[in-house]
Every structure is written in structure tokens, then in C-alpha cells.
Design an enzyme around this catalytic site. Sequence first.
Site, PDB file in Angstrom:
ATOM      1  N   MET A   1       0.824  -1.206   0.000  1.00 62.33           N
ATOM      2  CA  MET A   1       0.000   0.000   0.000  1.00 62.33           C
ATOM      3  C   MET A   1       0.865   1.266   0.000  1.00 62.33           C
ATOM      4  SD  MET A   1      -3.038  -1.366  -0.050  1.00 62.33           S
ATOM      5  CE  MET A   1      -4.218  -0.140   0.480  1.00 62.33           C
ATOM      6  N   GLN A  52       4.774   0.015   9.485  1.00 61.12           N
ATOM      7  CA  GLN A  52       5.339  -1.079   8.689  1.00 61.12           C
ATOM      8  C   GLN A  52       6.673  -0.631   8.107  1.00 61.12           C
ATOM      9  OE1 GLN A  52       3.809  -2.945   4.717  1.00 61.12           O
ATOM     10  NE2 GLN A  52       2.792  -4.021   6.398  1.00 61.12           N
ATOM     11  N   CYS A  82       6.290  -7.740   0.331  1.00 57.95           N
ATOM     12  CA  CYS A  82       6.128  -6.856  -0.819  1.00 57.95           C
ATOM     13  C   CYS A  82       7.029  -7.295  -1.970  1.00 57.95           C
ATOM     14  CB  CYS A  82       6.450  -5.418  -0.423  1.00 57.95           C
ATOM     15  SG  CYS A  82       6.219  -4.231  -1.774  1.00 57.95           S
ATOM     16  N   GLY A 215      -6.654  -4.964   2.377  1.00 64.30           N
ATOM     17  CA  GLY A 215      -5.914  -3.798   1.910  1.00 64.30           C
ATOM     18  C   GLY A 215      -6.699  -3.008   0.893  1.00 64.30           C
ATOM     19  N   ARG A 216      -6.573  -3.372  -0.370  1.00 62.55           N
ATOM     20  CA  ARG A 216      -7.191  -2.585  -1.435  1.00 62.55           C
ATOM     21  C   ARG A 216      -8.712  -2.583  -1.376  1.00 62.55           C
ATOM     22  NH1 ARG A 216      -2.302  -3.621  -2.431  1.00 62.55           N
ATOM     23  NH2 ARG A 216      -1.045  -2.216  -3.721  1.00 62.55           N
TER      24      ARG A 216
END
Length: 309
Positions: A1, A52, A82, A215-216
Site C-alpha cells: 500500500m 510497517q 512486498c 488492503g485494497r
Amino acid sequence: MIDWTDRHCRGFHRLLSRRALLYTEMITAPAIVHGDRTRLLDHDGEHPVALQIGGSEPAQLAQAVRIAADWGYDEINLNVGCPSDRVQSGCFGAVLMKTPALVADCVAAMQDASPVEVTVKCRIGVDDQDPHEVLPAFLAAMQEAGVRRVIIHARKAWLQGLSPRENREIPPLDYPLVHAMKAAFPALHLSINGGIGTLDQARDQLAVMDGAMLGRAAYHEPWAILGEADRLWGDAPPLAGPVEAAQAMRAVLARHMEQGGRMHQITRHMLGLFHGRPGARAWKRILSERGAAGTLADYDAALAAVGAA
């Protein structure tokens, strides 16, 4: 993100839910150590909130954690999931799934430096690794290092040949493997991530797992996810609906703009607030077209488009 869950985004999300644990965008340890700490670490008290961090050098990660302690985050999370090119070139993120011993050294150093819990977010494996072998070994290494909470993205990451977006969509989800890890590691608090797009799906996962990360889906449909999220704890939502949320944000925008901020810095995170509702297209269009140089009058026009003026 990265570039999404900045402090303006999190402030908006906290308005929608009192209970959801919010995460910052991933910030690299070198940036914290050498960069503009105020810009990177400032937040608006949107607790509970986790910082994070990305990195692969234990000493540098520990230094970053000591610096961040002054900002009062509730959790420090090491991102080992990621898959972006920027992350790989820095030798952190998902590529660290290949070196669990190094990750264990990193989290041990972070724990020694941190006043709050250090957690880990990972994938089930990368490239040609066998997740059924790699994931349990990785979790065992984390447990041995003293980690008590891990968030598992239930997909492999392909570091060569797939873009970050493709890595969120193409590798197949393996929920059964992640569920099996909960049975294999009962002492660990394990959350699941990946492909969860509704609160009903999150609720189904919570029947097996300790937590679910969205998340999204939460970003693009903030009311549908975060506006109703507190019901997962048996609590009523803090606001009655997206109209009330939009009205409450007007005062936030006014303060922000009085201090020299731009409307778009906040409203870009609000475009999906009325997703699937009357006026949603006009709301999004007005905020998108006028946001960069927008005024409160423009925001009021967007409110009027959804019947909230």
C-alpha cells in the site's frame, strides 16, 4: 500500500472504524534513519496504528525502531511480503523469504530496540519455493526468534516475470495451507491476507484464523469494509452511513486547508466512499477533477451530488 495509506488516509479510515488496526504504508529503514522523519513518521493519533518497515540489515532496522519509538506507534511490522522492484533492489520485502535466518536476526534486533510488539508480514513463498516446506519453516524460525504475530499473504510472490499488480492477482491463493499453519502453530497469532474483498469473507476467515487483513478492498470501498468493520467486534459503527462520514470529513478538510494543505491530499482517499450508491460517479468525478486545487465549495458540490449537502 505504498503511497496509499498515508496519515491522511488513516485519519479518514479511523473515522469509519474505532476497532480496526491500521497500518502505515511501508517505510524503509534507511529512509527513517537518513530521511525526513517528521514527514515519514508523523501521524494524527489514529490508534491503534502499526508502523510497517522494510529492511534487511538488523542494526539499521534496530536504529529505525528506536527512532520511531518517539512517535508512539502501537506495533512495528517488518514487511517480508512486498514484491515490488524497488523492494527487491534493496534486498528486502518478499525476497527475504529466501533467508529466514536473516529475518530472524532482523526481528530479534528490532525487538531489543522496540517498546512495542514486533510482528511480521510474509508470503507463503517466492519463485520456485515449495510453500508447504518453506512456510512452516519460516514460521518456526519466527517463533524461535520471539515473534508472536504473523500476517500471511496466501499467495506466492514471483520476483521475476510478474509485476507487483500481477503478484496480487495471478499466483493462486492457498487458503488451506494458511489455515493448516494455524493448526500447526497454535501459539502464534496468525492473520490471513489476500483476496479477501468483503466483510462476510473476513468473517469466514475469522472462523479459522486469528485475524484477517484487507488492503485494497478497504481502500476502494471504505464504507462497505471499514464503515461496518466494528460489527466484527460486536460494536455498532461510529457513524450511521457514508453521508455522515462525508459530512464529518468536511471539518477535517477545513482544518487541513487552513493550515496550508490541499484538499486532494485527503479527498483522493475518499473517492470510493459512496461505491455502489446513488451519486457515487458524480462524487468521484467532482473530487477528482477539482481536488488538486479544490476548495470547500467544491467539496460541498460533491456532497450535494450524493444528497449530503
